[in-house]
Design a protein around this motif. Structure first.
Motif, PDB file in Angstrom:
ATOM      1  N   ALA A 160       0.806  -1.221   0.000  1.00 47.96           N
ATOM      2  CA  ALA A 160       0.000   0.000   0.000  1.00 47.96           C
ATOM      3  C   ALA A 160       0.839   1.272   0.000  1.00 47.96           C
ATOM      4  CB  ALA A 160      -0.933  -0.008   1.209  1.00 47.96           C
ATOM      5  N   HIS A 161       2.032   1.225   0.604  1.00 45.26           N
ATOM      6  CA  HIS A 161       2.804   2.460   0.807  1.00 45.26           C
ATOM      7  C   HIS A 161       4.185   2.462   0.168  1.00 45.26           C
ATOM      8  CE1 HIS A 161      -0.194   3.946   3.688  1.00 45.26           C
ATOM      9  NE2 HIS A 161      -0.221   2.718   4.188  1.00 45.26           N
ATOM     10  N   GLY A 162       4.642   1.349  -0.372  1.00 48.06           N
ATOM     11  CA  GLY A 162       5.974   1.309  -0.950  1.00 48.06           C
ATOM     12  C   GLY A 162       7.013   0.916   0.088  1.00 48.06           C
ATOM     13  N   PRO A 163       8.314   1.049  -0.223  1.00 46.37           N
ATOM     14  CA  PRO A 163       9.380   0.637   0.692  1.00 46.37           C
ATOM     15  C   PRO A 163       9.238   1.302   2.062  1.00 46.37           C
ATOM     16  CG  PRO A 163      10.283   1.132  -1.466  1.00 46.37           C
ATOM     17  CD  PRO A 163       8.852   1.570  -1.501  1.00 46.37           C
ATOM     18  N   LEU A 164       9.458   0.516   3.107  1.00 50.88           N
ATOM     19  CA  LEU A 164       9.271   0.978   4.478  1.00 50.88           C
ATOM     20  C   LEU A 164      10.574   0.891   5.258  1.00 50.88           C
ATOM     21  CD1 LEU A 164       5.997  -1.019   5.298  1.00 50.88           C
ATOM     22  CD2 LEU A 164       6.143   1.326   4.433  1.00 50.88           C
ATOM     23  N   ARG A 188       8.387  -0.755  20.206  1.00 48.09           N
ATOM     24  CA  ARG A 188       9.061   0.508  20.541  1.00 48.09           C
ATOM     25  C   ARG A 188       9.562   1.218  19.285  1.00 48.09           C
ATOM     26  NH1 ARG A 188      14.769   0.153  21.183  1.00 48.09           N
ATOM     27  NH2 ARG A 188      15.620  -1.931  20.890  1.00 48.09           N
ATOM     28  N   TYR A 189       9.197   0.709  18.124  1.00 48.15           N
ATOM     29  CA  TYR A 189       9.580   1.328  16.851  1.00 48.15           C
ATOM     30  C   TYR A 189       8.356   1.954  16.178  1.00 48.15           C
ATOM     31  CZ  TYR A 189      14.260  -0.700  16.866  1.00 48.15           C
ATOM     32  OH  TYR A 189      15.559  -1.010  17.184  1.00 48.15           O
ATOM     33  N   TYR A 190       8.638   2.854  15.227  1.00 51.75           N
ATOM     34  CA  TYR A 190       7.598   3.424  14.374  1.00 51.75           C
ATOM     35  C   TYR A 190       7.940   3.089  12.927  1.00 51.75           C
ATOM     36  CZ  TYR A 190       5.782   6.030  18.332  1.00 51.75           C
ATOM     37  OH  TYR A 190       5.230   6.363  19.538  1.00 51.75           O
ATOM     38  N   VAL A 191       6.909   2.667  12.185  1.00 54.25           N
ATOM     39  CA  VAL A 191       7.084   2.287  10.776  1.00 54.25           C
ATOM     40  C   VAL A 191       6.622   3.444   9.905  1.00 54.25           C
ATOM     41  CG1 VAL A 191       6.389   0.666   8.971  1.00 54.25           C
ATOM     42  CG2 VAL A 191       6.742  -0.150  11.309  1.00 54.25           C
ATOM     43  N   THR A 192       7.467   3.849   8.961  1.00 51.62           N
ATOM     44  CA  THR A 192       7.123   4.929   8.045  1.00 51.62           C
ATOM     45  C   THR A 192       7.755   4.636   6.682  1.00 51.62           C
ATOM     46  OG1 THR A 192       7.083   7.341   7.757  1.00 51.62           O
ATOM     47  CG2 THR A 192       9.102   6.378   8.651  1.00 51.62           C
ATOM     48  N   LYS A 193       7.549   5.531   5.734  1.00 52.76           N
ATOM     49  CA  LYS A 193       8.094   5.319   4.389  1.00 52.76           C
ATOM     50  C   LYS A 193       9.610   5.518   4.394  1.00 52.76           C
ATOM     51  CE  LYS A 193       3.922   6.730   1.905  1.00 52.76           C
ATOM     52  NZ  LYS A 193       3.359   7.614   0.852  1.00 52.76           N
ATOM     53  N   ARG A 194      10.290   4.677   3.649  1.00 52.99           N
ATOM     54  CA  ARG A 194      11.755   4.740   3.631  1.00 52.99           C
ATOM     55  C   ARG A 194      12.256   5.999   2.932  1.00 52.99           C
ATOM     56  NH1 ARG A 194      16.042  -0.079   3.463  1.00 52.99           N
ATOM     57  NH2 ARG A 194      17.893   1.090   2.849  1.00 52.99           N
ATOM     58  N   GLU A 195      11.427   6.611   2.122  1.00 52.39           N
ATOM     59  CA  GLU A 195      11.845   7.825   1.416  1.00 52.39           C
ATOM     60  C   GLU A 195      12.148   8.966   2.384  1.00 52.39           C
ATOM     61  OE1 GLU A 195       7.733   9.927   0.114  1.00 52.39           O
ATOM     62  OE2 GLU A 195       8.000   7.878  -0.614  1.00 52.39           O
TER      63      GLU A 195
END
Length: 313
Positions: A71-75, A116-123
């Motif tokens: 859905a969001h591309g590389p993470l 304890r982590y946050y997942v977001t877009k790698r860009e």
């Protein structure tokens, strides 16, 4: 034609095209398609991306990783160590990702809490690193890659993707017991430190200092790693002692800092947290966590027995 009939017709067409069973074709059509591939952002100089945590590779997590990536591309995943100015630093990272909580939900960027982590877009990798570097807090930022769930080898995941399970080689006879850990045959400390680039005499990383720059952090980490490298004989001795006295189990439950005191009482000398971690990795115990302590898969019954022996000695 109703929507349900259109869906069944599409499934039948996909089944005929791929030669898969009806239920497999239905699952494949139900999964979101991957967006156009975008170039994966490379980390800026001096920023290291650690591998995924072992706990993220469990089979029941793979669908979530696969769907979120589709859905969001590389993470990527990131965490900022707790301490002074944490909220300020968290807002700096969120702002780069467009995920500040004062924005409308439908306009907010990807920012999903995962332990304890946050997942977001790698860009956003370079922008977040630059923002925390400008705030003098880059050493408090840890990046991790996320699992490649689209190519995992779990039987359930392969079945979901319409692929047969991996064929296991047939055993010619009863499984042999694993070889004993013998000095000179087990992995060296240098090999373990190469695999774990944050492992030092302190543990994983170094003790964080307020106002410490990333350059200062790297200098201190290098010094602590050099200090650990000087204790190879001690680490190997601890690894052999662990192998001879503590059985491994699959679930990591015994903390490294707790275990270092058990070993100290047993062998009668000081053992650093980093020495214990390195020795347990050399001896092959399952582990999880890496800042600054780790949990290891060690028999609680054996650990309790060693504690009681130390008290009665």
């Amino acid at each position: 034609m109703t929507r349900n009939r259109r869906r069944k017709t599409a499934i039948r067409a996909h089944q005929a095209e791929t030669g898969s069973r009806y239920m497999v074709a239905r699952r494949q059509l139900a999964e979101p398609t991957s967006p156009a591939s975008a170039p994966v952002a490379e980390p800026p100089a001096g920023v290291e991306i650690l591998p995924p945590l072992a706990a993220w590779n469990r089979p029941h997590d793979c669908r979530w990783w696969a769907e979120t990536t589709a859905a969001h591309g590389p993470l990527m995943a990131l965490t900022i160590s707790r301490g002074d100015r944490w909220w300020e630093l968290d807002d700096l990272a969120r702002e780069v990702a467009g995920a500040l909580q004062d924005r409308p939900t439908q306009e907010r960027g990807l920012w999903i809490n995962h332990g304890r982590y946050y997942v977001t877009k790698r860009e956003h990798l370079s922008g977040i690193a630059a923002a925390l570097d400008a705030a003098g807090a880059l050493s408090r930022l840890t990046f991790r890659a996320v699992p490649d769930a689209a190519h995992c080898e779990h039987a359930n995941c392969r079945r979901r993707r319409g692929k047969p399970p991996v064929q296991r080689a047939e055993s010619a006879g009863p499984a042999e017991a694993p070889p004993a850990v013998v000095f000179g045959l087990m992995p060296s400390l240098a090999e373990i430190m190469e695999q774990h680039r944050l492992l030092s005499y302190f543990g994983f990383g170094v003790f964080p200092s307020i106002g410490q720059t990333y350059a200062q952090y790297r200098v201190e980490l290098a010094a602590e790693r050099a200090r650990l490298a000087e204790h190879e004989e001690s680490v190997q001795e601890i690894a052999i002692w662990l192998h001879d006295n503590v059985r491994p189990i699959m679930k990591p439950t015994i903390g490294s800092y707790t275990m270092k005191h058990v070993v100290e009482n047993a062998i009668g000398r000081h053992v650093s947290n980093g020495e214990l971690i390195a020795a347990a990795l050399i001896a092959g115990y399952p582990y999880r966590g890496d800042h600054p302590n780790a949990d290891f898969g060690m028999s609680a019954r054996d650990v309790d027995r060693l504690r009681k022996a130390a008290r009665t000695a």
